[in-house]
Design a protein around this motif. Structure first.
Motif, short mmCIF file in Angstrom:
data_model
loop_
_atom_site.label_atom_id
_atom_site.label_comp_id
_atom_site.label_asym_id
_atom_site.label_seq_id
_atom_site.Cartn_x
_atom_site.Cartn_y
_atom_site.Cartn_z
N ASN A 144 5.26 -22.81 5.75
CA ASN A 144 4.44 -22.69 6.63
C ASN A 144 3.64 -21.51 6.74
OD1 ASN A 144 4.53 -24.89 8.17
ND2 ASN A 144 7.20 -24.44 8.61
N ASN A 145 4.76 -19.95 5.65
CA ASN A 145 4.49 -18.43 5.73
C ASN A 145 3.55 -18.33 5.23
OD1 ASN A 145 6.49 -18.55 8.24
ND2 ASN A 145 7.88 -18.79 6.45
N LYS A 146 2.65 -16.95 5.14
CA LYS A 146 1.20 -17.08 4.17
C LYS A 146 2.47 -15.90 3.47
CE LYS A 146 -2.97 -14.22 4.44
NZ LYS A 146 -3.65 -13.88 5.16
N PHE A 147 3.42 -15.35 3.51
CA PHE A 147 4.27 -14.18 2.24
C PHE A 147 5.92 -14.45 2.83
CE2 PHE A 147 0.56 -11.08 4.37
CZ PHE A 147 -0.47 -11.85 2.61
N PHE A 184 3.79 -24.86 -9.62
CA PHE A 184 4.33 -24.27 -8.41
C PHE A 184 2.73 -23.78 -7.60
CE2 PHE A 184 6.24 -22.58 -12.15
CZ PHE A 184 7.73 -22.75 -12.47
N PRO A 185 2.63 -25.11 -6.87
CA PRO A 185 1.92 -24.99 -5.78
C PRO A 185 2.12 -23.68 -5.26
CG PRO A 185 2.33 -26.69 -5.64
CD PRO A 185 3.32 -26.34 -6.95
N LYS A 186 2.75 -24.01 -4.30
CA LYS A 186 3.37 -22.80 -2.99
C LYS A 186 2.77 -21.20 -3.74
CE LYS A 186 7.28 -24.53 -1.76
NZ LYS A 186 8.55 -24.33 -0.95
N LEU A 187 3.82 -20.75 -4.97
CA LEU A 187 3.27 -19.97 -5.67
C LEU A 187 2.08 -19.58 -5.55
CD1 LEU A 187 6.67 -19.44 -7.77
CD2 LEU A 187 5.68 -17.83 -5.39
N SER A 188 0.79 -20.53 -6.51
CA SER A 188 -0.10 -20.43 -6.43
C SER A 188 -1.14 -19.66 -5.90
CB SER A 188 -0.70 -21.22 -7.22
OG SER A 188 -0.29 -20.95 -8.22
N LYS A 189 -1.00 -20.38 -4.17
CA LYS A 189 -1.53 -20.07 -2.83
C LYS A 189 -0.75 -18.77 -2.09
CE LYS A 189 -3.56 -20.73 0.60
NZ LYS A 189 -3.33 -19.72 1.23
N TRP A 190 0.17 -18.32 -2.78
CA TRP A 190 1.03 -17.27 -2.05
C TRP A 190 0.11 -16.32 -3.24
CZ3 TRP A 190 3.75 -14.35 -6.52
CH2 TRP A 190 3.78 -13.29 -5.26
N SER A 191 -0.06 -16.25 -4.36
CA SER A 191 -0.55 -15.28 -4.93
C SER A 191 -1.96 -15.16 -4.56
CB SER A 191 -0.66 -15.49 -6.22
OG SER A 191 -1.15 -14.77 -7.94
N GLU A 192 -2.95 -16.47 -4.22
CA GLU A 192 -4.11 -15.93 -4.03
C GLU A 192 -3.83 -15.42 -3.21
OE1 GLU A 192 -5.92 -19.69 -3.56
OE2 GLU A 192 -5.62 -20.03 -5.68
#
Length: 227
Positions: A144-147, A184-192
């Motif tokens: 739910n968080n962007k970062f 790692f879908p969450k980390l990949s989105k976070w990285s973007e």
């Protein structure tokens, strides 16, 4: 009296760049001093005589070494735009995860790099160890968080720029995969999201330079110390 602030760093070092990112997020002006790691300056040796490595923050003539220590110093001295949470428990958890990334994941990453000279079987084993270390980081990221810091970049995000930017480029140059969108879908989105942040983009080294460094330097010698 006007404050004097210097950052002794190296443009390809994620540990140096995280210090610059913290300062820029807070809007703090500083003088940057580029260090040639194989030929360290006398000032770097003077300001960090124990480790003789970057980054070093020099504030009004007083040196502070080690990036995690520097980040906490910055947050304590300049109160605007805090990078650590306000609640003591949240602060402790952020410190723990940041230290985990540096110790556990980066340690596993270095082992994966070294394994390149030890055969395919060693590479597979080392890469899996690094992935296991990264799973713990993935699990700490709230969807739910962007970062990691919520809607704003915080300590864990700053420390994690190595995962978000350096790892994808370097793993391509090295010929193995650790950070992937399917695992790692969450980390990949976070990285973007993190890499698209305007302030983060100011401190990122050019991809071709980092790719070339990985191929010419890391594959030709042992990765015995931090960049």
């Amino acid at each position: 009296m006007r404050e004097q602030l210097q950052v002794f760093g190296n443009r390809l070092s994620p540990f140096s760049r995280r210090v610059e990112l913290a300062l820029k997020l807070k809007g703090i002006k500083y003088q940057y001093v580029e260090e040639d790691i194989p030929n360290k300056s006398h000032l770097l040796r003077k300001y960090n005589p124990l480790y003789k490595k970057v980054p070093v923050l020099v504030h009004n003539g007083n040196p502070i070494a080690e990036s995690l220590v520097i980040l906490e110093y910055i947050d304590e001295h300049w109160k605007t735009n805090p990078i650590l949470p306000q609640h003591p428990l949240d602060r402790a958890q952020a410190r723990f995860l940041a230290k985990y990334i540096d110790d556990k994941f980066f340690g596993a990453w270095r082992k994966a790099v070294r394994s390149q000279r030890e055969g395919r079987e060693k590479v597979v084993k080392a890469v899996e160890e690094a992935c296991k270390a990264l799973e713990a980081v993935e699990n700490e990221l709230n969807s739910n968080n962007k970062f990691f810091g919520g809607d704003k970049i915080g300590l864990v995000d700053i420390v994690g720029i190595f995962i978000g930017y350096w790892v994808p480029i370097m793993q391509t140059a090295l010929g193995f995969e650790i950070l992937s969108s399917h695992r790692f879908p969450k980390l990949s989105k976070w990285s973007e999201d993190l890499m698209s942040h305007s302030v983060v983009q100011e401190i990122l080294p050019p991809k071709p330079d980092l790719f070339a460094y990985t191929q010419t330097r890391l594959l030709s010698k042992n990765l015995g110390s931090k960049l």
